[in-house]
Design a protein around this motif. Structure first.
Motif, PDB file in Angstrom:
ATOM      1  N   HIS A 106       0.827  -1.207   0.000  1.00  0.00           N
ATOM      2  CA  HIS A 106       0.000   0.000   0.000  1.00  0.00           C
ATOM      3  C   HIS A 106       0.864   1.261   0.000  1.00  0.00           C
ATOM      4  CE1 HIS A 106      -3.218  -2.687   2.068  1.00  0.00           C
ATOM      5  NE2 HIS A 106      -3.285  -2.787   0.752  1.00  0.00           N
ATOM      6  N   LEU A 107       1.918   1.253   0.816  1.00  0.00           N
ATOM      7  CA  LEU A 107       2.808   2.416   0.853  1.00  0.00           C
ATOM      8  C   LEU A 107       3.519   2.602  -0.483  1.00  0.00           C
ATOM      9  CD1 LEU A 107       4.383   1.963   4.411  1.00  0.00           C
ATOM     10  CD2 LEU A 107       2.692   3.661   3.709  1.00  0.00           C
ATOM     11  N   LEU A 108       3.965   1.505  -1.078  1.00  0.00           N
ATOM     12  CA  LEU A 108       4.645   1.590  -2.370  1.00  0.00           C
ATOM     13  C   LEU A 108       3.698   2.108  -3.445  1.00  0.00           C
ATOM     14  CD1 LEU A 108       7.199   1.026  -4.029  1.00  0.00           C
ATOM     15  CD2 LEU A 108       6.313  -1.281  -4.430  1.00  0.00           C
ATOM     16  N   MET A 109       2.455   1.682  -3.395  1.00  0.00           N
ATOM     17  CA  MET A 109       1.465   2.135  -4.361  1.00  0.00           C
ATOM     18  C   MET A 109       1.260   3.648  -4.254  1.00  0.00           C
ATOM     19  SD  MET A 109      -2.412   0.728  -4.793  1.00  0.00           S
ATOM     20  CE  MET A 109      -2.867   1.320  -3.159  1.00  0.00           C
ATOM     21  N   LEU A 110       1.197   4.159  -3.042  1.00  0.00           N
ATOM     22  CA  LEU A 110       1.010   5.600  -2.850  1.00  0.00           C
ATOM     23  C   LEU A 110       2.218   6.388  -3.355  1.00  0.00           C
ATOM     24  CD1 LEU A 110      -0.614   5.674   0.714  1.00  0.00           C
ATOM     25  CD2 LEU A 110      -1.723   6.168  -1.473  1.00  0.00           C
ATOM     26  N   VAL A 111       3.423   5.893  -3.074  1.00  0.00           N
ATOM     27  CA  VAL A 111       4.628   6.615  -3.494  1.00  0.00           C
ATOM     28  C   VAL A 111       4.770   6.584  -5.012  1.00  0.00           C
ATOM     29  CG1 VAL A 111       7.151   6.628  -3.376  1.00  0.00           C
ATOM     30  CG2 VAL A 111       5.808   6.259  -1.304  1.00  0.00           C
ATOM     31  N   CYS A 112       4.515   5.427  -5.625  1.00  0.00           N
ATOM     32  CA  CYS A 112       4.587   5.342  -7.090  1.00  0.00           C
ATOM     33  C   CYS A 112       3.513   6.224  -7.731  1.00  0.00           C
ATOM     34  CB  CYS A 112       4.424   3.898  -7.537  1.00  0.00           C
ATOM     35  SG  CYS A 112       5.860   2.859  -7.197  1.00  0.00           S
ATOM     36  N   GLY A 113       2.328   6.238  -7.143  1.00  0.00           N
ATOM     37  CA  GLY A 113       1.283   7.120  -7.652  1.00  0.00           C
ATOM     38  C   GLY A 113       1.679   8.572  -7.544  1.00  0.00           C
ATOM     39  N   LEU A 114       2.351   8.931  -6.443  1.00  0.00           N
ATOM     40  CA  LEU A 114       2.816  10.304  -6.262  1.00  0.00           C
ATOM     41  C   LEU A 114       3.890  10.659  -7.296  1.00  0.00           C
ATOM     42  CD1 LEU A 114       2.364  12.716  -4.334  1.00  0.00           C
ATOM     43  CD2 LEU A 114       4.285  11.857  -2.978  1.00  0.00           C
ATOM     44  N   ALA A 115       4.779   9.692  -7.586  1.00  0.00           N
ATOM     45  CA  ALA A 115       5.829   9.937  -8.576  1.00  0.00           C
ATOM     46  C   ALA A 115       5.238  10.157  -9.966  1.00  0.00           C
ATOM     47  CB  ALA A 115       6.811   8.766  -8.600  1.00  0.00           C
ATOM     48  N   ILE A 116       4.275   9.318 -10.347  1.00  0.00           N
ATOM     49  CA  ILE A 116       3.649   9.464 -11.661  1.00  0.00           C
ATOM     50  C   ILE A 116       2.817  10.737 -11.716  1.00  0.00           C
ATOM     51  CG2 ILE A 116       2.089   8.393 -13.323  1.00  0.00           C
ATOM     52  CD1 ILE A 116       2.890   5.684 -12.077  1.00  0.00           C
ATOM     53  N   MET A 117       2.156  11.068 -10.619  1.00  0.00           N
ATOM     54  CA  MET A 117       1.400  12.322 -10.562  1.00  0.00           C
ATOM     55  C   MET A 117       2.331  13.510 -10.763  1.00  0.00           C
ATOM     56  SD  MET A 117      -0.818  13.937  -7.425  1.00  0.00           S
ATOM     57  CE  MET A 117      -1.979  12.578  -7.383  1.00  0.00           C
ATOM     58  N   GLY A 118       3.510  13.468 -10.122  1.00  0.00           N
ATOM     59  CA  GLY A 118       4.476  14.548 -10.311  1.00  0.00           C
ATOM     60  C   GLY A 118       4.912  14.678 -11.754  1.00  0.00           C
ATOM     61  N   ALA A 119       5.101  13.525 -12.425  1.00  0.00           N
ATOM     62  CA  ALA A 119       5.500  13.564 -13.833  1.00  0.00           C
ATOM     63  C   ALA A 119       4.391  14.163 -14.697  1.00  0.00           C
ATOM     64  CB  ALA A 119       5.841  12.147 -14.310  1.00  0.00           C
ATOM     65  N   ILE A 120       3.151  13.764 -14.449  1.00  0.00           N
ATOM     66  CA  ILE A 120       2.027  14.272 -15.244  1.00  0.00           C
ATOM     67  C   ILE A 120       1.838  15.775 -15.015  1.00  0.00           C
ATOM     68  CG2 ILE A 120      -0.478  14.147 -15.539  1.00  0.00           C
ATOM     69  CD1 ILE A 120      -0.293  11.169 -14.956  1.00  0.00           C
ATOM     70  N   MET A 121       1.963  16.205 -13.767  1.00  0.00           N
ATOM     71  CA  MET A 121       1.791  17.627 -13.477  1.00  0.00           C
ATOM     72  C   MET A 121       2.861  18.468 -14.160  1.00  0.00           C
ATOM     73  SD  MET A 121       0.572  17.477  -9.465  1.00  0.00           S
ATOM     74  CE  MET A 121       0.610  19.246  -9.267  1.00  0.00           C
ATOM     75  N   GLU A 122       4.086  17.931 -14.246  1.00  0.00           N
ATOM     76  CA  GLU A 122       5.143  18.660 -14.956  1.00  0.00           C
ATOM     77  C   GLU A 122       4.837  18.767 -16.454  1.00  0.00           C
ATOM     78  OE1 GLU A 122       7.347  20.444 -13.886  1.00  0.00           O
ATOM     79  OE2 GLU A 122       8.363  19.686 -12.121  1.00  0.00           O
ATOM     80  N   MET A 123       4.132  17.771 -16.991  1.00  0.00           N
ATOM     81  CA  MET A 123       3.815  17.797 -18.415  1.00  0.00           C
ATOM     82  C   MET A 123       2.735  18.826 -18.751  1.00  0.00           C
ATOM     83  SD  MET A 123       3.649  13.727 -19.321  1.00  0.00           S
ATOM     84  CE  MET A 123       4.836  12.559 -18.637  1.00  0.00           C
ATOM     85  N   ILE A 124       1.733  18.959 -17.887  1.00  0.00           N
ATOM     86  CA  ILE A 124       0.564  19.747 -18.274  1.00  0.00           C
ATOM     87  C   ILE A 124       0.418  21.059 -17.510  1.00  0.00           C
ATOM     88  CG2 ILE A 124      -0.695  17.692 -18.995  1.00  0.00           C
ATOM     89  CD1 ILE A 124      -2.257  17.750 -16.417  1.00  0.00           C
ATOM     90  N   ASP A 125       1.281  21.292 -16.502  1.00  0.00           N
ATOM     91  CA  ASP A 125       1.109  22.550 -15.764  1.00  0.00           C
ATOM     92  C   ASP A 125       1.452  23.773 -16.609  1.00  0.00           C
ATOM     93  OD1 ASP A 125       3.839  22.367 -15.891  1.00  0.00           O
ATOM     94  OD2 ASP A 125       4.198  22.513 -13.738  1.00  0.00           O
ATOM     95  N   ILE A 126       2.188  23.568 -17.692  1.00  0.00           N
ATOM     96  CA  ILE A 126       2.541  24.692 -18.562  1.00  0.00           C
ATOM     97  C   ILE A 126       1.294  25.324 -19.175  1.00  0.00           C
ATOM     98  CG2 ILE A 126       2.826  23.332 -20.667  1.00  0.00           C
ATOM     99  CD1 ILE A 126       5.100  26.205 -19.509  1.00  0.00           C
ATOM    100  N   GLY A 127       0.203  24.553 -19.280  1.00  0.00           N
ATOM    101  CA  GLY A 127      -1.039  25.095 -19.817  1.00  0.00           C
ATOM    102  C   GLY A 127      -1.572  26.258 -18.994  1.00  0.00           C
ATOM    103  N   TYR A 128      -1.310  26.243 -17.679  1.00  0.00           N
ATOM    104  CA  TYR A 128      -1.727  27.359 -16.824  1.00  0.00           C
ATOM    105  C   TYR A 128      -0.662  28.453 -16.765  1.00  0.00           C
ATOM    106  CZ  TYR A 128      -5.313  24.100 -15.325  1.00  0.00           C
ATOM    107  OH  TYR A 128      -6.366  23.230 -15.320  1.00  0.00           O
TER     108      TYR A 128
END
Length: 607
Positions: A106-128
């Motif tokens: 469960h902890l690994l799932m949360l950390v991996c989800g956080l890592a992928i979320m960080g990658a996605i946010m870096e990709m699309i935050d430029i839109g704002y």
């Protein structure tokens, strides 16, 4: 021996066990004409009609004594029935199964989800960032298109390199370095003095986030058994889908701030710079948290570090169960991995392996399917990313136009109207200052001159609300798709989604209602986003196991190329050929549906 009555008892595992107080061999001999096991117990006197025991029946107490002596020697049995034999090797999948599923997973799932979320946010935050930084960096529409595309160029350029490094040095090590490097790059990006500096740093952002965006799924999967692996990846997918809700909420809380801190050369640190910095927080947190987690045991086993892999599994078992009696003593050597079957791990040797896995996909019988899935993924992500990146800008144009000219207007009418108003205001100001002087200008020009100095472009509140609504739709679509995919079929669902999104993308340019534009945008973004993973699941069914991973990676590579092309095309066409942008992306999606009809209803390798 006690009283000369104990016997050495041979077993089928080659063990010899002494049973106290029992004369004769154990287990007892049976008649050769009958193979059924007799019932144990003090009263068991006959076996069946055709046979009886040569020795007197064992009592239940005797059996329990034997179990306590034999079981520790044979090994430990897990809750799912898997037995790890003492002194014998255990396969990796069986060993992972014995670690259980609990707190560590469960902890690994949360950390991996956080890592992928960080990658996605870096990709699309430029839109704002684009509309907010327009004044400070003096951005044109083409400049915005370049900034929107450059991150994906970095991802494409670095994807294979990260894969090679992950296969030679480890998944965890590469992810930690890439995530923390992304934080450093984002810190520098928030201080960028001009357009080209920001372009270079956004390219570096793309290079950094390319690693966790792909490796986090592999790292997570290698700690789970196949059934738990599917569940974990689905849950991580839901966590990352929430980034479409979190990001606009974060932008809404930061970007409207009207303040400026002096930096250098007359440049101010405004809210859009803070937004870039805050967007790197998920990458920072996940990069630091990964220090607590071990390296992937699958990787360690693949490169011959079996003792380290076993130590990792012991730790996972201890965290999940609270015990330290992990039953596995030795792991079977991994011969299924490409890395396990090669001793030469030089760059050229690894590139040769990549080529050997890639080249067959471009030859019969896989050539047609490779072309279809790569084109479909290219068009799908090009449309999804192009529209998603530019939606804040488009909604901002729509809201600004509504303030100038109340009433219904299409997206392209709003864009043209706002740009025309800005050009007119600029030309009036130039004429006034040249011919009349600032003192004698008209009241209209005076109002323009009295406007406050640019503190970053303004994003209206309705833009954030719309983005949140689209984010909710984006999170719901995969759940709805998973409920109907088995009944309608993967191919049919893909075709319907492509045609619906294609028609919706074209229709966006024909509706003038704000609500209708928002509804159509929700349909396009949610369904194209869902189809990214859906196309990958179709790829899995079309290719055999030894080419499957490369086929999925190749299709996603074309999808990332589509992201780059989609962002650049949208930015280039928006000013002068706004209508053509929507026709282009809508037409590509409709063509995707046509190509989807050429796919088989069920892949040859679906089972």
């Amino acid at each position: 021996m006690v009283g000369g009555t104990d016997r050495q008892c041979p077993s089928e595992f080659g063990l010899s066990v002494s049973l106290p107080g029992r004369a004769g061999p154990w287990p007892p001999r049976w008649r050769t004409d009958h193979t059924a096991m007799p019932p144990f117990g003090a009263g068991a006197r006959s076996v069946a009609q055709s046979g009886s025991m040569d020795e007197r029946a064992l009592s239940l107490a005797d059996v329990n004594k034997a179990k306590h002596i034999v079981q520790p020697l044979l090994g430990k049995q897990s809750q799912d029935g898997t037995v790890a034999e003492s002194g014998a090797t255990t396969s990796f999948e069986d060993a992972v199964k014995l670690t259980g599923y609990g707190k560590f997973n469960h902890l690994l799932m949360l950390v991996c989800g956080l890592a992928i979320m960080g990658a996605i946010m870096e990709m699309i935050d430029i839109g704002y960032v684009l509309p907010a930084a327009e004044c400070d960096l003096k951005l044109t529409q083409k400049d915005k298109g370049v900034l929107g595309a450059i991150t994906y160029i970095g991802i494409i350029c670095s994807a294979h390199a990260w894969g090679v490094l992950a296969d030679t040095t480890g998944r965890r090590r590469i992810m930690i370095r890439a995530l923390l490097a992304d934080v450093v790059v984002s810190t520098l990006a928030c201080l960028a003095p001009n357009f080209w500096t920001l372009v270079v740093l956004r390219f570096c952002n793309g290079v950094c986030v390319s690693a966790p965006a792909a490796l986090a799924y592999a790292y997570l999967g290698e700690f789970n058994t196949p059934p738990n692996r599917n569940r974990a990846i689905i849950l991580v997918g839901f966590i990352t889908a929430c980034s479409a809700i979190i990001l606009p909420g974060l932008a809404w809380s930061v970007l409207p701030m009207q303040w400026s801190l002096p930096l250098y050369a007359g440049m101010g640190f405004r809210s859009w710079r803070l937004f870039i910095l805050v967007g790197a927080i998920p990458a920072l947190l996940s990069g630091l948290l990964l220090f607590w987690f071990p390296e992937s045991p699958k990787f360690l086993l693949a490169v011959g570090r079996r003792e380290e892999a076993l130590a990792v599994l012991r730790r996972v078992y201890a965290v999940n169960t609270g015990k330290d009696d992990f039953p596995v003593r030795e792991l079977t050597e991994d011969t299924s991995s490409v890395m396990a079957n090669t001793t030469d791990r030089s760059f050229l040797a690894l590139m040769k392996i990549v080529w050997e896995q890639t080249a067959p996909l471009f030859r019969p019988p896989y050539l047609l399917h490779t072309f279809l899935v790569c084109f479909i993924q290219f068009g799908n992500i090009a449309s999804a990313s192009g529209l998603l990146m530019w939606l804040p800008e488009l909604f901002n144009y729509q809201a600004k136009y509504g303030e100038i000219h109340p009433g219904a207007a299409t997206i392209c009418e709003a864009v043209a109207g706002v740009l025309a108003a800005e050009r007119n205001a600029s030309s009036v100001l130039v004429r006034a200052t040249r011919d009349v002087g600032v003192v004698a200008v008209s009241s209209d020009v005076s109002a323009v001159l009295q406007e406050p100095s640019c503190a970053g472009g303004t994003i209206l509140t309705q833009v954030y609300i719309n983005a949140l609504i689209i984010g909710v739709a984006d999170a719901i679509a995969p759940v709805a798709g998973s409920l109907i995919v088995n009944s309608v079929g993967k191919r049919n669902l893909l075709i319907v989604c492509m045609w619906v999104t294609g028609v919706s993308a074209i229709a966006v340019n024909f509706v003038g209602s704000y609500e209708a534009i928002l509804a159509l945008a929700c349909v396009v973004i949610a369904l194209t986003g869902m189809c990214i993973a859906h196309i990958s699941s179709i790829v899995v069914d079309l290719f055999p196991t030894n080419y499957r991973a490369m086929a999925v990676s190749l299709s996603l590579m074309f999808g990332r190329l589509g992201s780059m092309v989609g962002n650049f095309i949208f930015g280039s066409l928006l000013d002068s050929y706004c209508d053509a942008a929507f026709y282009f992306f809508g037409g590509v999606l409709v063509l995707n549906g046509v190509f989807g009809c050429l796919l088989p209803k069920r892949g040859r390798f679906a089972n």
